[in-house]
Design an enzyme around this catalytic site. Structure first.
Site, PDB file in Angstrom:
ATOM      1  CB  CYS A 118      -0.983  -0.037   1.154  1.00 18.34           C
ATOM      2  SG  CYS A 118      -2.345   1.134   0.973  1.00 18.34           S
ATOM      3  CG  HIS A 138      -3.429  -3.752   3.505  1.00 21.94           C
ATOM      4  ND1 HIS A 138      -2.375  -3.266   4.243  1.00 21.94           N
ATOM      5  CD2 HIS A 138      -4.047  -2.680   2.967  1.00 21.94           C
ATOM      6  CE1 HIS A 138      -2.369  -1.950   4.172  1.00 21.94           C
ATOM      7  NE2 HIS A 138      -3.363  -1.563   3.397  1.00 21.94           N
ATOM      8  CD  GLU A 164      -1.044  -6.242   5.721  1.00 22.87           C
ATOM      9  OE1 GLU A 164      -1.286  -5.047   5.965  1.00 22.87           O
ATOM     10  OE2 GLU A 164      -0.669  -6.629   4.596  1.00 22.87           O
TER      11      GLU A 164
END
EC number: 6.3.5.2
Length: 184
Positions: A73, A161, A163
């Site tokens: 990002c 993202h 994660e």
């Protein structure tokens, strides 16, 4: 053991990036963006997400090292901005599920996700022009450049993202980045 350091750009998910790496067996820690790049010894660098470009500290210096870099990002936007690409406001702000098309199935970071994957992303800001030497590796209806790569320079970025649990194959992105770091 492979060591990957997460440079904290003050994002709300930075701790999840570290955890994702730790969970796949990587020696990892979060390091302040104020830490000089020459004080960090790592096989790879993750530039975390974050709220704005004004708080990136010494993070641009990590682009000049020998270790591969993954920008997530804001981290991807930082790479583009520092290397004479362009970053601008996206047409869609806030976080949302996005269907991403992988346009380069040979890319070592996201190619294994082809032909498409579902991700969690924010598009308040996004890369609008690739830096020289980079290829667009993923796109969506929301964002023209969802991922980019310059494998020769060891620099990679994803707008989304990997994660967070909402990203379908996020762990695979981290596993691919570990493989890149181990072969560098």
């Amino acid at each position: 053991m492979t060591r990957i350091v997460v440079i904290d750009l003050h994002g709300q998910f930075t701790h999840l990036e570290r955890r994702a790496l730790r969970d796949i067996g990587v020696d990892t820690e979060i390091v302040s963006a104020e830490t000089p790049a020459d004080e960090v010894d790592a096989d790879g660098i993750v530039l975390s997400g974050g709220p704005d470009m004004d708080r990136v500290g010494n993070a641009p210096d990590y682009l000049d090292g020998d270790a591969p870099v993954l920008g997530i990002c804001l981290g991807m936007q930082l790479i583009a901005s520092e290397l004479d690409g362009a970053v601008g406001s996206g047409n869609y702000g806030g976080y949302a599920d996005v269907d991403v098309e992988i346009v380069d199935d040979e890319d070592p970071l996201v190619g294994s996700l082809a032909p498409e994957t579902r991700v969690w992303a924010s598009h308040a800001d996004e890369v609008t022009e690739l830096p020289e030497g980079f290829d667009r590796t993923a796109t969506s209806d929301v964002c023209g450049i969802e991922a980019m790569a310059d494998p020769d320079a060891g620099l990679y970025g994803v707008q989304w993202h990997p994660e967070v649990a909402h990203t379908e194959r996020g762990e695979e992105v981290f596993e691919n980045f570990v493989a890149i770091c181990e072969s560098a």
